[in-house]
Write an enzyme that holds these catalytic residues in place. Structure first.
Site, PDB file in Angstrom:
ATOM      1  N   ASP A  54       0.897  -0.889  -0.352  1.00 54.41           N
ATOM      2  CA  ASP A  54       0.269  -0.206  -0.121  1.00 54.41           C
ATOM      3  C   ASP A  54       0.652   1.034   0.179  1.00 54.41           C
ATOM      4  OD1 ASP A  54      -2.532   0.513  -0.663  1.00 54.41           O
ATOM      5  OD2 ASP A  54      -2.551   1.357   1.632  1.00 54.41           O
ATOM      6  N   GLU A  95       0.301  11.203   5.071  1.00 58.39           N
ATOM      7  CA  GLU A  95       0.317   9.294   4.812  1.00 58.39           C
ATOM      8  C   GLU A  95       1.126   8.615   4.543  1.00 58.39           C
ATOM      9  OE1 GLU A  95      -2.718   6.949   1.913  1.00 58.39           O
ATOM     10  OE2 GLU A  95      -4.080   8.246   3.063  1.00 58.39           O
ATOM     11  N   GLU A 147     -11.524   6.299  -2.003  1.00 60.73           N
ATOM     12  CA  GLU A 147     -10.842   6.285  -0.486  1.00 60.73           C
ATOM     13  C   GLU A 147     -12.087   5.447   0.622  1.00 60.73           C
ATOM     14  OE1 GLU A 147      -8.810   7.163   0.137  1.00 60.73           O
ATOM     15  OE2 GLU A 147      -8.083   9.962  -0.396  1.00 60.73           O
ATOM     16  N   GLU A 217      -9.882  -3.499  -5.982  1.00 61.41           N
ATOM     17  CA  GLU A 217      -9.520  -3.224  -4.282  1.00 61.41           C
ATOM     18  C   GLU A 217      -8.865  -4.828  -3.204  1.00 61.41           C
ATOM     19  OE1 GLU A 217      -9.429  -0.986  -2.272  1.00 61.41           O
ATOM     20  OE2 GLU A 217      -9.137   0.555  -3.562  1.00 61.41           O
TER      21      GLU A 217
END
Length: 228
Positions: A54, A95, A147, A217
Site C-alpha cells: 500500500d 500518509e 477512499e 480493491e
C-alpha cells in the site's frame, strides 16, 4: 407517481444507489482480510504485506489525485470542489510519512519492495484515469470509491464489538476515524452532484469505473490476504 419516483432515483443519490445495487461493494468493504483484522485472527505477515504494497500504491495515487484536482479546476461548477480535493492531496504527504514510520516499526523494507501484479494493475488503471479525455465526473467517482472502501473497511474494525489487535488500532483509526468519514462524504456529495448533471454516456462510464475500482480493491485485499 411511479415515473416521478424513478426520475428522482436517477437524478439524486446515484452513488448510494450503485453501492446498494452492486454486491461487489460489500465484497470490497467486508473482505476476509478486513474481517480477520476485526475478529483478531489476522496473520501479521498478511498485514506486513499489505503495508509494503500500500505504500507503493499511495505513491502512485498522488499523481492521480493531482489529475483530479486539475480536472476540477477546469470542469467543476463549484469552487469548493478544489478545496476538498486539495485537502485530500495535502494529506497524502502525511500518509506517506505514516507508512514509512509503520514500516520501520514492523521491519518492513520499503526500498526493495517487489510490486505485486495486483498493485501494478491498479496503478495502470489509475494512469488511464489521468488521461485528459476522462470526464471529471468519472474521475471524481473513482476518487470517492477508492477512499470510501478504506473508510468503511477500517471503520468496521473500530466498532464496539470488534476484537481488532491493539497493535493495529492505529492503522484502523487512520482511515476509520470520523474525520476521514466526513471527508469521504464530501467527495460523495461532489460525485453525486456531477453525476446528476452527466449525460447517459458519462453515467455508464462512471458506473463501469466504479466497478473497476471495486474489483481492484478486492484483488488488492486478496493479495494482502495471501489469496493471490
Amino acid at each position: 407517481m411511479e415515473g416521478k419516483t424513478k426520475e428522482k432515483c436517477e437524478k439524486s443519490g446515484i452513488i448510494e444507489m450503485w453501492a446498494k445495487k452492486h454486491l461487489l461493494y460489500t465484497e470490497a468493504t467486508r473482505h476476509p482480510f478486513i474481517l480477520s483484522i476485526r475478529d483478531g485472527s489476522v496473520d501479521l505477515s498478511s498485514f506486513k504485506r499489505w503495508l509494503g504494497q500500500d505504500y507503493v500504491f499511495v505513491r502512485e495515487f498522488v499523481p492521480f489525485v493531482a489529475s483530479v484536482l486539475i480536472k476540477a479546476s477546469k470542469k467543476s461548477d463549484d469552487g469548493n470542489d478544489m478545496e476538498v480535493i486539495l485537502g485530500g492531496l495535502a494529506s497524502l504527504n502525511d500518509e506517506i510519512a505514516w507508512f514509512k514510520s509503520e514500516a520501520s516499526k514492523w521491519d518492513v523494507p520499503l526500498s526493495n519492495t517487489v510490486v505485486h501484479k495486483a498493485n501494478q494493475n491498479y496503478s495502470r488503471f489509475l494512469e488511464n484515469l489521468m488521461l485528459p479525455e476522462v470526464d471529471y465526473a468519472v474521475a471524481i467517482t473513482a476518487f470517492w470509491a477508492i477512499e470510501a472502501v478504506y473508510q468503511e473497511s477500517f471503520a468496521h474494525c473500530l466498532e464496539d464489538d470488534s476484537k481488532t489487535p491493539s497493535e493495529l488500532q492505529d492503522t484502523c483509526q487512520r482511515w476509520g476515524n470520523e474525520g476521514f468519514g466526513e471527508y469521504c462524504r464530501s467527495l460523495q456529495k461532489i460525485a453525486n452532484r456531477c453525476l446528476e448533471k452527466a449525460s447517459s454516456d458519462v453515467l455508464t462510464k462512471a458506473e463501469v469505473t466504479f466497478l473497476r475500482v471495486l474489483e481492484h480493491e478486492v484483488e488488492f485485499w486478496n493479495m494482502s490476504h495471501g489469496c493471490a
